[in-house]
Design a protein around this motif. Sequence first.
Motif, PDB file in Angstrom:
ATOM      1  N   ARG A  22       0.828  -1.218   0.000  1.00  0.00           N
ATOM      2  CA  ARG A  22       0.000   0.000   0.000  1.00  0.00           C
ATOM      3  C   ARG A  22       0.857   1.260   0.000  1.00  0.00           C
ATOM      4  N   GLU A  23       1.983   1.214   0.675  1.00  0.00           N
ATOM      5  CA  GLU A  23       2.895   2.366   0.662  1.00  0.00           C
ATOM      6  C   GLU A  23       3.417   2.604  -0.756  1.00  0.00           C
ATOM      7  N   LEU A  24       3.803   1.534  -1.436  1.00  0.00           N
ATOM      8  CA  LEU A  24       4.277   1.663  -2.809  1.00  0.00           C
ATOM      9  C   LEU A  24       3.162   2.172  -3.720  1.00  0.00           C
ATOM     10  N   LEU A  25       1.933   1.662  -3.541  1.00  0.00           N
ATOM     11  CA  LEU A  25       0.804   2.162  -4.336  1.00  0.00           C
ATOM     12  C   LEU A  25       0.636   3.669  -4.141  1.00  0.00           C
ATOM     13  N   GLY A  26       0.800   4.137  -2.919  1.00  0.00           N
ATOM     14  CA  GLY A  26       0.687   5.568  -2.647  1.00  0.00           C
ATOM     15  C   GLY A  26       1.732   6.374  -3.398  1.00  0.00           C
ATOM     16  N   LYS A  27       2.953   5.884  -3.431  1.00  0.00           N
ATOM     17  CA  LYS A  27       4.019   6.569  -4.160  1.00  0.00           C
ATOM     18  C   LYS A  27       3.737   6.568  -5.664  1.00  0.00           C
ATOM     19  N   LEU A  28       3.271   5.421  -6.176  1.00  0.00           N
ATOM     20  CA  LEU A  28       2.945   5.331  -7.601  1.00  0.00           C
ATOM     21  C   LEU A  28       1.735   6.198  -7.955  1.00  0.00           C
ATOM     22  N   HIS A  29       0.822   6.360  -7.011  1.00  0.00           N
ATOM     23  CA  HIS A  29      -0.322   7.248  -7.238  1.00  0.00           C
ATOM     24  C   HIS A  29       0.143   8.697  -7.313  1.00  0.00           C
ATOM     25  N   ALA A  30       1.026   9.078  -6.411  1.00  0.00           N
ATOM     26  CA  ALA A  30       1.559  10.446  -6.422  1.00  0.00           C
ATOM     27  C   ALA A  30       2.311  10.735  -7.715  1.00  0.00           C
ATOM     28  N   GLY A  32       1.484   9.413 -10.570  1.00  0.00           N
ATOM     29  CA  GLY A  32       0.540   9.339 -11.680  1.00  0.00           C
ATOM     30  C   GLY A  32       0.454   7.979 -12.347  1.00  0.00           C
ATOM     31  N   THR A  33       1.204   7.002 -11.861  1.00  0.00           N
ATOM     32  CA  THR A  33       1.183   5.671 -12.467  1.00  0.00           C
ATOM     33  C   THR A  33      -0.043   4.879 -12.026  1.00  0.00           C
ATOM     34  N   VAL A  34      -0.379   4.948 -10.752  1.00  0.00           N
ATOM     35  CA  VAL A  34      -1.588   4.306 -10.244  1.00  0.00           C
ATOM     36  C   VAL A  34      -2.681   5.359 -10.216  1.00  0.00           C
ATOM     37  N   ARG A  35      -3.717   5.140 -10.988  1.00  0.00           N
ATOM     38  CA  ARG A  35      -4.831   6.094 -11.026  1.00  0.00           C
ATOM     39  C   ARG A  35      -5.815   5.828  -9.900  1.00  0.00           C
ATOM     40  N   MET A  36      -6.068   4.559  -9.608  1.00  0.00           N
ATOM     41  CA  MET A  36      -6.904   4.171  -8.477  1.00  0.00           C
ATOM     42  C   MET A  36      -6.629   2.717  -8.143  1.00  0.00           C
ATOM     43  N   ALA A  37      -6.895   2.348  -6.900  1.00  0.00           N
ATOM     44  CA  ALA A  37      -6.651   0.974  -6.459  1.00  0.00           C
ATOM     45  C   ALA A  37      -7.443   0.722  -5.189  1.00  0.00           C
ATOM     46  N   GLY A  38      -7.832  -0.521  -5.001  1.00  0.00           N
ATOM     47  CA  GLY A  38      -8.499  -0.874  -3.760  1.00  0.00           C
ATOM     48  C   GLY A  38      -9.063  -2.269  -3.791  1.00  0.00           C
TER      49      GLY A  38
END
Length: 83
Positions: A22-30, A32-38
């Motif tokens: 989840r920490e990595l997803l947050g970095k990738l979201h910041a 712009g690589t991850v648009r949404m996840a859950g």
Amino acid sequence: MWIVELAFGAEPERLAARPAHRELLGKLHAAGTVRMAGPLADDSGAVIVLDTADPQEVLRNDPYFSTPGVTVVSVREWHPIVS
């Protein structure tokens, strides 16, 4: 864009690996690589929407995707018409 669908098993390794994932997803979201996840509402899996040319790069760089209890069900290209 790409949609990554995951299925979850009961293996305890999955829950142990989830905070780092989840920490990595947050970095990738910041970035712009991850648009949404859950997770899905019943916690049987999850969906991740990626904005990248190479979704396999994201999958290779996150150990969560090779953790017992996490199965990548599909990686499908997606062409949204609204965002």
